[in-house]
Enzyme design. Structure first.
Site, PDB file in Angstrom:
ATOM      1  N   ARG A 187      92.760  71.706 -10.501  1.00 53.30           N
ATOM      2  CA  ARG A 187      91.768  71.596 -11.572  1.00 53.30           C
ATOM      3  C   ARG A 187      90.436  71.094 -11.024  1.00 53.30           C
ATOM      4  O   ARG A 187      89.377  71.421 -11.549  1.00 53.30           O
ATOM      5  CB  ARG A 187      92.234  70.606 -12.653  1.00 53.30           C
ATOM      6  CG  ARG A 187      93.413  71.069 -13.470  1.00 53.30           C
ATOM      7  CD  ARG A 187      93.592  70.159 -14.674  1.00 53.30           C
ATOM      8  NE  ARG A 187      94.921  70.229 -15.240  1.00 53.30           N
ATOM      9  CZ  ARG A 187      95.327  71.152 -16.108  1.00 53.30           C
ATOM     10  NH1 ARG A 187      94.512  72.105 -16.489  1.00 53.30           N
ATOM     11  NH2 ARG A 187      96.564  71.131 -16.583  1.00 53.30           N
ATOM     12  N   ASP A 229      93.841  84.139 -22.047  1.00 53.89           N
ATOM     13  CA  ASP A 229      94.602  85.182 -21.376  1.00 53.89           C
ATOM     14  C   ASP A 229      95.141  86.121 -22.461  1.00 53.89           C
ATOM     15  O   ASP A 229      94.465  87.052 -22.865  1.00 53.89           O
ATOM     16  CB  ASP A 229      95.700  84.515 -20.550  1.00 53.89           C
ATOM     17  CG  ASP A 229      96.534  85.499 -19.760  1.00 53.89           C
ATOM     18  OD1 ASP A 229      96.291  86.696 -19.859  1.00 53.89           O
ATOM     19  OD2 ASP A 229      97.454  85.058 -19.035  1.00 53.89           O
ATOM     20  N   ASP A 241      89.096  76.737 -21.396  1.00 54.10           N
ATOM     21  CA  ASP A 241      88.885  77.114 -19.998  1.00 54.10           C
ATOM     22  C   ASP A 241      89.109  78.615 -19.819  1.00 54.10           C
ATOM     23  O   ASP A 241      88.302  79.306 -19.223  1.00 54.10           O
ATOM     24  CB  ASP A 241      89.809  76.300 -19.077  1.00 54.10           C
ATOM     25  CG  ASP A 241      91.272  76.309 -19.512  1.00 54.10           C
ATOM     26  OD1 ASP A 241      91.591  76.820 -20.615  1.00 54.10           O
ATOM     27  OD2 ASP A 241      92.117  75.782 -18.762  1.00 54.10           O
TER      28      ASP A 241
HETATM   29  P1  IMP Z   1      96.976  82.407 -23.543  1.00 56.17           P
HETATM   30  O1  IMP Z   1      97.700  81.751 -24.677  1.00 56.17           O
HETATM   31  O2  IMP Z   1      97.771  83.520 -22.931  1.00 56.17           O
HETATM   32  O3  IMP Z   1      95.557  82.834 -23.886  1.00 56.17           O
HETATM   33  O4  IMP Z   1      96.911  81.360 -22.359  1.00 56.17           O
HETATM   34  C1  IMP Z   1      96.038  80.319 -22.325  1.00 56.17           C
HETATM   35  C2  IMP Z   1      96.491  79.258 -21.361  1.00 56.17           C
HETATM   36  O5  IMP Z   1      97.274  79.776 -20.267  1.00 56.17           O
HETATM   37  C3  IMP Z   1      95.282  78.638 -20.718  1.00 56.17           C
HETATM   38  O6  IMP Z   1      94.774  77.576 -21.487  1.00 56.17           O
HETATM   39  C4  IMP Z   1      95.818  78.203 -19.382  1.00 56.17           C
HETATM   40  O7  IMP Z   1      96.416  76.932 -19.497  1.00 56.17           O
HETATM   41  C5  IMP Z   1      96.900  79.192 -19.061  1.00 56.17           C
HETATM   42  N1  IMP Z   1      96.456  80.245 -18.123  1.00 56.17           N
HETATM   43  C6  IMP Z   1      96.358  81.572 -18.368  1.00 56.17           C
HETATM   44  N2  IMP Z   1      95.949  82.234 -17.277  1.00 56.17           N
HETATM   45  C7  IMP Z   1      95.773  81.302 -16.306  1.00 56.17           C
HETATM   46  C8  IMP Z   1      95.360  81.365 -14.921  1.00 56.17           C
HETATM   47  O8  IMP Z   1      95.047  82.424 -14.341  1.00 56.17           O
HETATM   48  N3  IMP Z   1      95.312  80.177 -14.258  1.00 56.17           N
HETATM   49  C9  IMP Z   1      95.632  78.983 -14.827  1.00 56.17           C
HETATM   50  N4  IMP Z   1      96.027  78.887 -16.111  1.00 56.17           N
HETATM   51  C10 IMP Z   1      96.104  80.032 -16.845  1.00 56.17           C
END
Ligand code: IMP
Length: 183
Positions: free
Chosen positions: A169, A107, A104
């Site tokens: 969601r 980040d 989805d």
């Molecule tokens: P990463 O490991 O920092 O890339 O984070 C990935 C996970 O963080 C995603 O699969 C989401 O579950 C959550 N996430 C990061 N940013 C957002 C946001 O703006 N809204 C909701 N979930 C987020």
């Protein structure tokens, strides 16, 4: 639900359902061209990627299969911790398969960096990433992202699979969550 149902919870709508639908179809056309005759396996990362996998797979004109993984990043609220635990593994053997991991949002990329190492060790024929949304920090991560829906500002967003505390969601649009919700 759409943004008019919860308008006081959002400060801004970033992408409407129609914009998301249109972009998913464009990405599907790229995947159709890149994977013709390859029967790719779409690996959806639960729970957020449910919407993307459902829409992307139906927009494809080629055959594909689907499987699901659930990971926990030990985070809660609006921050990622970077520590990953596999809660549900795949049912499919990846050896010799063309795998597209569907996310989805990316980040920091910490969750997916771990997951990609894990999946690469299972000898797939190819392994690529499709994410519906990407935040600016992801661009600095070592992950190579083959397919991106839309780039987002560095704000906490909800909708189209993205949640806050399990909610939103099922919001068809994507928007910035008002700070009064999580303050
Ligand atoms: P990463 O490991 O920092 O890339 O984070 C990935 C996970 O963080 C995603 O699969 C989401 O579950 C959550 N996430 C990061 N940013 C957002 C946001 O703006 N809204 C909701 N979930 C987020």
């Amino acid at each position: 639900m759409d943004s008019t149902d919860i308008s006081s919870d959002l400060t801004e709508i970033l992408y409407t359902k129609d914009q998301i639908d249109a972009r998913v179809r464009e990405v599907a056309a790229q995947i159709d061209a890149d994977y013709e005759g390859k029967n790719p396996l779409l690996v959806g990362v639960l729970n957020g990627a449910v919407m993307v996998v459902a829409d992307l797979s139906r927009a494809l004109k080629i055959h594909c299969e689907m499987d699901w993984m659930a990971v926990s990043s030990y985070g809660s609220g609006t921050q990622t911790s970077g520590v990953v635990r596999i809660l549900k593994d795949l049912n499919t053997n990846l050896e010799g398969r063309h795998v597209i991991v569907v996310e989805d949002i990316i980040d920091t990329g910490l969750t997916l960096t771990y997951l990609m190492q894990n999946l690469a060790s299972r000898d797939p024929a190819s392994l690529k990433i499709m994410t519906m949304f990407r935040k600016p920090e992801a661009i600095q991560s070592p992950l190579e992202i083959a397919y991106v829906g839309y780039d987002l500002p560095n704000r906490f967003v909800v909708g189209y699979g993205l949640d806050y505390a399990g909610r939103y969601r099922n919001l068809t649009d994507v928007g910035i969550l008002s700070p009064h919700i999580y303050a």
